[in-house]
Scaffold this motif. Structure first.
Motif, mmCIF file in Angstrom:
data_model
loop_
_atom_site.group_PDB
_atom_site.id
_atom_site.type_symbol
_atom_site.label_atom_id
_atom_site.label_comp_id
_atom_site.label_asym_id
_atom_site.label_seq_id
_atom_site.Cartn_x
_atom_site.Cartn_y
_atom_site.Cartn_z
ATOM 1 N N ILE A 58 34.930 37.579 37.741
ATOM 2 C CA ILE A 58 35.867 37.790 38.845
ATOM 3 C C ILE A 58 35.655 39.168 39.462
ATOM 4 C CG2 ILE A 58 38.310 38.042 39.445
ATOM 5 C CD1 ILE A 58 38.892 35.891 37.336
ATOM 6 N N ARG A 59 35.448 40.172 38.611
ATOM 7 C CA ARG A 59 35.149 41.515 39.138
ATOM 8 C C ARG A 59 33.847 41.501 39.926
ATOM 9 N NH1 ARG A 59 37.388 43.304 34.164
ATOM 10 N NH2 ARG A 59 35.342 43.305 33.180
ATOM 11 N N HIS A 60 32.870 40.753 39.433
ATOM 12 C CA HIS A 60 31.580 40.621 40.126
ATOM 13 C C HIS A 60 31.776 40.024 41.521
ATOM 14 C CE1 HIS A 60 27.403 39.467 40.893
ATOM 15 N NE2 HIS A 60 27.807 38.224 41.073
ATOM 16 N N MET A 61 32.571 38.973 41.611
ATOM 17 C CA MET A 61 32.814 38.341 42.917
ATOM 18 C C MET A 61 33.561 39.271 43.865
ATOM 19 S SD MET A 61 33.691 34.335 42.201
ATOM 20 C CE MET A 61 35.073 34.619 41.091
ATOM 21 N N SER A 62 34.541 39.990 43.335
ATOM 22 C CA SER A 62 35.389 40.825 44.181
ATOM 23 C C SER A 62 34.721 42.132 44.575
ATOM 24 C CB SER A 62 36.715 41.125 43.462
ATOM 25 O OG SER A 62 37.413 39.946 43.170
ATOM 26 N N GLN A 68 36.156 37.231 49.922
ATOM 27 C CA GLN A 68 37.557 37.281 50.305
ATOM 28 C C GLN A 68 38.408 36.646 49.215
ATOM 29 O OE1 GLN A 68 38.033 35.477 54.154
ATOM 30 N NE2 GLN A 68 36.918 37.100 55.211
ATOM 31 N N GLU A 69 39.689 37.008 49.200
ATOM 32 C CA GLU A 69 40.578 36.525 48.148
ATOM 33 C C GLU A 69 40.628 34.996 48.106
ATOM 34 O OE1 GLU A 69 44.399 38.246 48.638
ATOM 35 O OE2 GLU A 69 43.797 40.228 47.941
ATOM 36 N N ALA A 70 40.640 34.372 49.281
ATOM 37 C CA ALA A 70 40.713 32.902 49.312
ATOM 38 C C ALA A 70 39.493 32.285 48.650
ATOM 39 C CB ALA A 70 40.842 32.420 50.759
ATOM 40 N N THR A 71 38.326 32.896 48.840
ATOM 41 C CA THR A 71 37.101 32.385 48.224
ATOM 42 C C THR A 71 37.135 32.551 46.714
ATOM 43 O OG1 THR A 71 35.831 32.909 50.223
ATOM 44 C CG2 THR A 71 34.583 32.601 48.191
ATOM 45 N N VAL A 72 37.559 33.728 46.251
ATOM 46 C CA VAL A 72 37.672 33.972 44.806
ATOM 47 C C VAL A 72 38.657 32.989 44.180
ATOM 48 C CG1 VAL A 72 38.367 35.631 43.039
ATOM 49 C CG2 VAL A 72 37.046 36.403 45.028
ATOM 50 N N ASN A 73 39.790 32.794 44.842
ATOM 51 C CA ASN A 73 40.806 31.869 44.322
ATOM 52 C C ASN A 73 40.264 30.446 44.218
ATOM 53 O OD1 ASN A 73 42.665 33.897 44.129
ATOM 54 N ND2 ASN A 73 43.700 33.423 46.038
ATOM 55 N N ARG A 74 39.494 30.034 45.232
ATOM 56 C CA ARG A 74 38.929 28.685 45.205
ATOM 57 C C ARG A 74 37.970 28.518 44.038
ATOM 58 N NH1 ARG A 74 35.043 28.555 49.139
ATOM 59 N NH2 ARG A 74 33.489 28.483 47.484
ATOM 60 N N LYS A 75 37.133 29.525 43.804
ATOM 61 C CA LYS A 75 36.155 29.442 42.725
ATOM 62 C C LYS A 75 36.836 29.454 41.354
ATOM 63 C CE LYS A 75 32.414 31.525 45.438
ATOM 64 N NZ LYS A 75 31.457 30.406 45.356
ATOM 65 N N ILE A 76 37.898 30.245 41.221
ATOM 66 C CA ILE A 76 38.664 30.252 39.974
ATOM 67 C C ILE A 76 39.277 28.881 39.730
ATOM 68 C CG2 ILE A 76 40.732 31.160 38.851
ATOM 69 C CD1 ILE A 76 40.165 33.848 40.211
ATOM 70 N N SER A 77 39.867 28.315 40.760
ATOM 71 C CA SER A 77 40.507 27.002 40.641
ATOM 72 C C SER A 77 39.497 25.925 40.253
ATOM 73 C CB SER A 77 41.179 26.636 41.966
ATOM 74 O OG SER A 77 41.758 25.355 41.900
ATOM 75 N N CYS A 78 38.315 25.980 40.862
ATOM 76 C CA CYS A 78 37.263 25.012 40.543
ATOM 77 C C CYS A 78 36.856 25.115 39.077
ATOM 78 C CB CYS A 78 36.064 25.251 41.454
ATOM 79 S SG CYS A 78 34.601 24.293 41.013
ATOM 80 N N CYS A 79 36.620 26.332 38.613
ATOM 81 C CA CYS A 79 36.179 26.529 37.228
ATOM 82 C C CYS A 79 37.288 26.140 36.242
ATOM 83 C CB CYS A 79 35.756 27.974 37.009
ATOM 84 S SG CYS A 79 34.222 28.427 37.857
ATOM 85 N N ARG A 80 38.534 26.431 36.588
ATOM 86 C CA ARG A 80 39.648 26.047 35.719
ATOM 87 C C ARG A 80 39.704 24.521 35.551
ATOM 88 N NH1 ARG A 80 43.819 28.066 38.408
ATOM 89 N NH2 ARG A 80 43.885 30.035 37.265
ATOM 90 N N THR A 81 39.509 23.802 36.663
ATOM 91 C CA THR A 81 39.508 22.342 36.615
ATOM 92 C C THR A 81 38.343 21.824 35.777
ATOM 93 O OG1 THR A 81 40.520 22.251 38.811
ATOM 94 C CG2 THR A 81 39.455 20.249 38.028
ATOM 95 N N PHE A 82 37.191 22.461 35.944
ATOM 96 C CA PHE A 82 35.994 22.071 35.193
ATOM 97 C C PHE A 82 36.220 22.233 33.695
ATOM 98 C CE2 PHE A 82 31.957 23.760 33.313
ATOM 99 C CZ PHE A 82 31.227 22.569 33.319
ATOM 100 N N VAL A 102 45.265 33.633 39.771
ATOM 101 C CA VAL A 102 44.549 33.841 41.027
ATOM 102 C C VAL A 102 45.038 35.117 41.671
ATOM 103 C CG1 VAL A 102 44.178 31.383 41.414
ATOM 104 C CG2 VAL A 102 46.234 32.465 42.313
ATOM 105 N N HIS A 103 44.207 35.681 42.522
ATOM 106 C CA HIS A 103 44.586 36.888 43.233
ATOM 107 C C HIS A 103 45.791 36.606 44.111
ATOM 108 C CE1 HIS A 103 40.472 39.099 42.908
ATOM 109 N NE2 HIS A 103 40.781 38.465 41.813
ATOM 110 N N SER A 104 46.681 37.562 44.185
ATOM 111 C CA SER A 104 47.842 37.376 45.073
ATOM 112 C C SER A 104 47.360 37.329 46.507
ATOM 113 C CB SER A 104 48.826 38.533 44.901
ATOM 114 O OG SER A 104 48.201 39.764 45.207
ATOM 115 N N ARG A 105 47.697 36.245 47.164
ATOM 116 C CA ARG A 105 47.241 36.048 48.538
ATOM 117 C C ARG A 105 48.312 36.487 49.516
ATOM 118 N NH1 ARG A 105 44.705 30.199 49.366
ATOM 119 N NH2 ARG A 105 44.331 31.163 51.387
ATOM 120 N N LYS A 106 47.882 37.174 50.540
ATOM 121 C CA LYS A 106 48.792 37.530 51.608
ATOM 122 C C LYS A 106 49.137 36.266 52.389
ATOM 123 C CE LYS A 106 46.680 42.095 52.048
ATOM 124 N NZ LYS A 106 45.928 43.005 52.933
ATOM 125 N N SER A 107 50.282 36.305 53.013
ATOM 126 C CA SER A 107 50.723 35.130 53.753
ATOM 127 C C SER A 107 50.015 35.082 55.101
ATOM 128 C CB SER A 107 52.241 35.170 53.958
ATOM 129 O OG SER A 107 52.673 34.063 54.701
#
Length: 297
Positions: A58-62, A68-82, A102-107
């Motif tokens: 996650i540090r590597h991605m960020s 962007q936070e949305a991209t990191v969050n998507r990748k985390i979600s994918c790996c969690r599901t896997f 997941v990273h706190s996302r701004k609205s």
């Protein structure tokens, strides 16, 4: 099983059992193979990953990739599901992504076109097969609120011209009906006449060679028309879907109806559009009400 076998088995289950779209499957595949490549460089297999490895990734991605936070969050979600799937199969003892938040996302409110911007777009002239197809894509996306994957999958047999509606297959292979206007029906008739002269294919929206319209062509199409209209804002197929939902709510549509038309499983997904409308109301108030103006006359 090799790590690639694990990924392939997961993707096949998501496709056949969960009913994920091909777009989602492709995204899952990219995200998982990117994670596997990172882990392999550390000399670790997917089944041996620990929470500390995940935090490093996650540090590597960020920090290094600067995703962007949305991209990191998507990748985390994918790996969690896997990994949840691997735990169910008893390939892994625990899910290393389970306690990763997941990273706190701004609205961020979705980009929406104004009524006049939509009118400018849909009033552009067309003169041949390519331009008629492009305008039909824009018209159908705004009229129906379809996802672009749903639109690409529409076949002529799905269209019911007598009642101006189309049967579409959404996420989870859930079927629903969407509706279009008489104006779009006129454009559709002209387009189909040209299409039938050129190609014999069941798909409604096709390329200049008669194949199912590629996503790359759609991306170029939206970029070209956005520049032609001089828009600085983001213009994508999903922007037209956002615009469709927002304009329905702005004109008094019930949110449950909009949920059904969009094919959302949860009402919470649809509620983002109520926030957009509230933002508009606030701007109108500030601009028009004497006590709402930031600058006093």
């Amino acid at each position: 099983m090799t790590d690639e076998d694990l990924v392939q088995a997961f993707l096949e289950t998501e496709r056949t059992v969960r009913g994920r779209s091909e777009h989602t499957i492709a995204s899952y595949g990219r995200d998982l193979r990117q994670f596997a490549s990172y882990i392999h460089a550390l000399g670790i297999t997917l089944s041996a990953v620990q929470r500390e490895d995940v935090l490093m990734y996650i540090r590597h991605m960020s920090k290094e990739k600067r995703y962007q936070e949305a991209t990191v969050n998507r990748k985390i979600s994918c790996c969690r599901t896997f990994y949840a799937a691997l735990v169910r199969q008893q390939t892994c003892a625990s899910n290393p992504f389970a306690l990763i938040s997941v990273h706190s996302r701004k609205s961020h409110l979705p980009t929406v076109l104004s009524v006049s911007e939509v009118a400018n777009l849909l009033s552009l002239p067309w003169c041949d097969f390519r331009s008629a197809r492009d305008m039909l894509v824009f018209s159908l996306l705004y009229d129906t609120g379809c996802r672009i994957g749903e639109l690409r999958s529409i076949k002529e047999q799905d269209i019911e011209t007598d009642v101006l509606r189309i049967r579409v297959l959404g996420k989870g292979k859930k079927m629903r009906y969407v509706f279009y206007t008489k104006r779009t029906q006129s454009l559709l008739s002209s387009y189909l006449s040209m299409k039938h002269e050129r190609f014999d294919t069941p798909y409604l929206i096709v390329s200049n060679s008669g194949k199912q319209l590629p996503m790359s062509t759609i991306g170029s199409m939206f970029a070209t028309y956005g520049r032609r209209l001089g828009w600085q804002k983001n213009f994508t197929p999903h922007v037209l879907r956002h615009t469709y939902a927002t304009h329905l709510l702005d004109n008094g549509a019930d949110i449950r109806l909009v949920q059904e038309l969009l094919g959302h499983q949860s009402i919470s997904t649809t509620q983002i559009y109520t926030h957009v409308s509230k933002e508009r109301l606030a701007r109108v108030y500030e601009a028009c009400h004497p006590h709402g103006r930031k600058q006093h006359e």
